[in-house]
Scaffold this motif. Structure first.
Motif, PDB file in Angstrom:
ATOM      1  N   UNK A  63     -22.294   5.258  12.411  1.00 47.72           N
ATOM      2  CA  UNK A  63     -23.256   4.574  11.544  1.00 47.72           C
ATOM      3  C   UNK A  63     -22.842   3.116  11.360  1.00 47.72           C
ATOM      4  N   UNK A  64     -21.540   2.853  11.379  1.00 44.96           N
ATOM      5  CA  UNK A  64     -21.044   1.483  11.233  1.00 44.96           C
ATOM      6  C   UNK A  64     -21.573   0.598  12.357  1.00 44.96           C
ATOM      7  N   UNK A  65     -21.483   1.056  13.586  1.00 44.87           N
ATOM      8  CA  UNK A  65     -21.962   0.267  14.721  1.00 44.87           C
ATOM      9  C   UNK A  65     -23.475   0.126  14.663  1.00 44.87           C
ATOM     10  N   UNK A  66     -24.148   1.194  14.300  1.00 41.14           N
ATOM     11  CA  UNK A  66     -25.613   1.142  14.221  1.00 41.14           C
ATOM     12  C   UNK A  66     -26.063   0.099  13.214  1.00 41.14           C
ATOM     13  N   UNK A  67     -25.433   0.116  12.028  1.00 39.70           N
ATOM     14  CA  UNK A  67     -25.800  -0.845  10.977  1.00 39.70           C
ATOM     15  C   UNK A  67     -25.473  -2.279  11.386  1.00 39.70           C
ATOM     16  N   UNK A  68     -24.322  -2.479  12.019  1.00 40.99           N
ATOM     17  CA  UNK A  68     -23.934  -3.824  12.446  1.00 40.99           C
ATOM     18  C   UNK A  68     -24.914  -4.351  13.495  1.00 40.99           C
ATOM     19  N   UNK A  69     -25.342  -3.480  14.412  1.00 40.43           N
ATOM     20  CA  UNK A  69     -26.299  -3.887  15.439  1.00 40.43           C
ATOM     21  C   UNK A  69     -27.633  -4.267  14.816  1.00 40.43           C
ATOM     22  N   UNK A  70     -28.084  -3.468  13.850  1.00 46.14           N
ATOM     23  CA  UNK A  70     -29.341  -3.778  13.153  1.00 46.14           C
ATOM     24  C   UNK A  70     -29.216  -5.106  12.415  1.00 46.14           C
ATOM     25  N   UNK A  71     -28.080  -5.296  11.722  1.00 46.25           N
ATOM     26  CA  UNK A  71     -27.872  -6.543  10.973  1.00 46.25           C
ATOM     27  C   UNK A  71     -27.919  -7.756  11.894  1.00 46.25           C
TER      28      UNK A  71
END
Length: 199
Positions: A21-29
């Motif tokens: 989820x950390x990578x997913x959120x960072x990519x979205x950001x």
């Protein structure tokens, strides 16, 4: 700015995990340029996510994929193989029991290595699939894979009741083979990528 963003995303991919989820959120950001809709705010958002992730790891709430894999391998080498040793010392225990447990330790360690390296698995999870994944990644040699096939065959014979081929000597040899392989696997995974000796 773009290089910093790429470095931050790659760091999370390697250390938090491809499907975290950390990578997913960072990519979205980053893709949405953060709250202020600029490249710079997107990069700052990745930085904040990295800081929060690091705090979670330090607090023990989040774990590194490599740590989980190493923990699984350590469990196989110490706890499970310790039980194998005890079973081999008990004269009233059938030799099939320590052989099956040795096979379980082997499979557990291979699974830990595959998880640690985040390798894809083809087919049903098990010794064969894990060894193929590690061979494809150039961690294991052809001889390693042959050795694993031989040990898996002994484990399967014991597990399926082929007790005529199972002796106390065979159980002791299986214990030695698995211990030697687990030590080799540890050395291969602890070696820098360029120093691995798989052929």
């Amino acid at each position: 700015m773009m290089a910093r963003a790429a470095a931050g995303l790659e760091f999370l991919r390697q250390h938090a995990g491809n499907d975290s989820e950390w990578l997913r959120r960072a990519t979205i950001a980053y893709d949405s340029n953060g709250d202020r809709s600029s490249l710079e705010s997107g990069v700052h958002a990745i930085g904040e996510i990295l800081r929060l992730w690091a705090a979670q790891v330090e607090a023990g709430v989040s774990h590194l994929p490599a740590e989980l894999g190493e923990g699984v391998r350590a469990l196989a080498s110490t706890e499970i193989m310790g039980q194998v040793r005890l079973l081999n010392e008990e004269r009233d225990v059938h030799a099939a029991a320590p052989i099956v447990l040795s096979g379980a330790a082997l499979e557990t360690a291979l699974r830990g290595a595959v998880e640690e390296l985040e390798l894809p698995i083809v087919g049903t999870p098990g010794i064969a699939a894990y060894s193929r994944a590690l061979r494809t990644a150039a961690i294991l040699s052809k001889q390693d894979v042959k050795d694993l096939e031989q040990m898996a065959g002994v484990r399967n014979a014991a597990a399926h009741g082929d007790f005529e081929s199972i002796t106390r000597e065979r159980a002791g040899l299986m214990e030695q083979q698995v211990n030697m392989f687990l030590a080799r696997l540890r050395d291969l995974l602890d070696s820098p990528a360029g120093v691995r000796t798989a052929e």
